[in-house]
Design an enzyme around this catalytic site. Sequence first.
Site, PDB file in Angstrom:
ATOM      1  CG  HIS A 127      33.428 -22.392  21.863  1.00 39.39           C
ATOM      2  ND1 HIS A 127      33.233 -21.966  20.567  1.00 39.39           N
ATOM      3  CD2 HIS A 127      34.018 -21.331  22.485  1.00 39.39           C
ATOM      4  CE1 HIS A 127      33.692 -20.748  20.422  1.00 39.39           C
ATOM      5  NE2 HIS A 127      34.178 -20.340  21.575  1.00 39.39           N
ATOM      6  CD  GLU A 145      32.760 -24.465  17.995  1.00 45.10           C
ATOM      7  OE1 GLU A 145      32.180 -24.114  19.048  1.00 45.10           O
ATOM      8  OE2 GLU A 145      33.007 -23.668  17.069  1.00 45.10           O
ATOM      9  CG  ASP A 179      41.849 -21.554  20.943  1.00 42.70           C
ATOM     10  OD1 ASP A 179      42.508 -20.524  21.144  1.00 42.70           O
ATOM     11  OD2 ASP A 179      40.681 -21.708  21.319  1.00 42.70           O
TER      12      ASP A 179
HETATM   13  C1  F6R Z   1      39.868 -18.413  22.434  1.00 43.37           C
HETATM   14  C2  F6R Z   1      38.982 -19.346  23.084  1.00 43.37           C
HETATM   15  C3  F6R Z   1      37.507 -19.209  22.981  1.00 43.37           C
HETATM   16  C4  F6R Z   1      37.006 -17.878  23.523  1.00 43.37           C
HETATM   17  C5  F6R Z   1      35.501 -17.763  23.327  1.00 43.37           C
HETATM   18  C6  F6R Z   1      34.973 -16.422  23.802  1.00 43.37           C
HETATM   19  O1  F6R Z   1      41.204 -18.767  22.687  1.00 43.37           O
HETATM   20  O2  F6R Z   1      39.464 -20.231  23.709  1.00 43.37           O
HETATM   21  O3  F6R Z   1      36.899 -20.256  23.702  1.00 43.37           O
HETATM   22  O4  F6R Z   1      37.335 -17.759  24.874  1.00 43.37           O
HETATM   23  O5  F6R Z   1      35.200 -17.910  21.970  1.00 43.37           O
HETATM   24  O6  F6R Z   1      35.466 -15.418  22.969  1.00 43.37           O
HETATM   25  P1  F6R Z   1      35.288 -13.889  23.371  1.00 43.37           P
HETATM   26  O7  F6R Z   1      36.023 -13.690  24.627  1.00 43.37           O
HETATM   27  O8  F6R Z   1      35.911 -13.128  22.235  1.00 43.37           O
HETATM   28  O9  F6R Z   1      33.827 -13.661  23.516  1.00 43.37           O
END
Ligand code: F6R
Length: 250
Positions: free
Chosen positions: A138, A143, A67
């Site tokens: 997500h 979402e 993303d």
């Molecule tokens: C980012 C993504 C998100 C993250 C998720 C967890 O590319 O795909 O789904 O994996 O928001 O974020 P962290 O690892 O920062 O807690």
Amino acid sequence: MEVVICRDAAQVGIVAAEKVADRLRGRANPVIGLATGSSPLDLYAHLAKLVDDGALDLSQAYGFALDEYVGLAHEHPESYHAVIHRTVTEPLRMNPARVRVPNGMAADLVGAAQQYEEAIRAAGGVDVQVLGIGSNGHIGFNEPFTSFGSRTHRVPLTEQTRNDNARFFDSMDQVPTHALTQGLGTIMDSRTAVLVATGEHKADAVAAMIEGPVAIAMPASILQFHPDVHVVLDEAAAAKLASRDHFHKL
Ligand code: F6R
């Protein structure tokens, strides 16, 4: 779904990286799907060590980020273009021309999303998709209430996700409101998925993903239908699993 419970976050990174490396080795042009955020950083660090030690060669690999924020310049240090370059492309010695991130700056986001899907297909599809999970369940930026069949598309970010990601920006009003993300259908096409989660703030989402009903209110629950998915957790992220005794503990 394989679930592995590790002692701590450092072990999560090593165990998950070894699973990723196993699936990539021996392929002429392996394709890796790349999550950003904090969760996979230890995983990428261990992959970089394997590359440095000569145990893994990703010079011919393709990479596709999950993303990107909409409207954040690629040069911005928190754009996923910049983050992927810093944490993946350089340390894993990948060819920058083979690492792609959705173009959140495109005037035509629908066209950019279609091109992204075509590029993944042209590379042969994703061999291993690295995933984190949001505290609201997500994956990518899909979402709650995103269609299970979705392909790469533009999405509004929930307040919870914007708050979670505010730590990367100076103030809340700088946190982008939209993103371009691979869809749940795109993620489900990966041949293997490796999801890492650490910390107690992930425990509710992790339990719902693994044990709850498959429901669009919990996007990650779709992974219960993935043919080859590996979930690597630390003790804190696994704390709310009723079935935790059933899983492999390291
Ligand atoms: C980012 C993504 C998100 C993250 C998720 C967890 O590319 O795909 O789904 O994996 O928001 O974020 P962290 O690892 O920062 O807690």
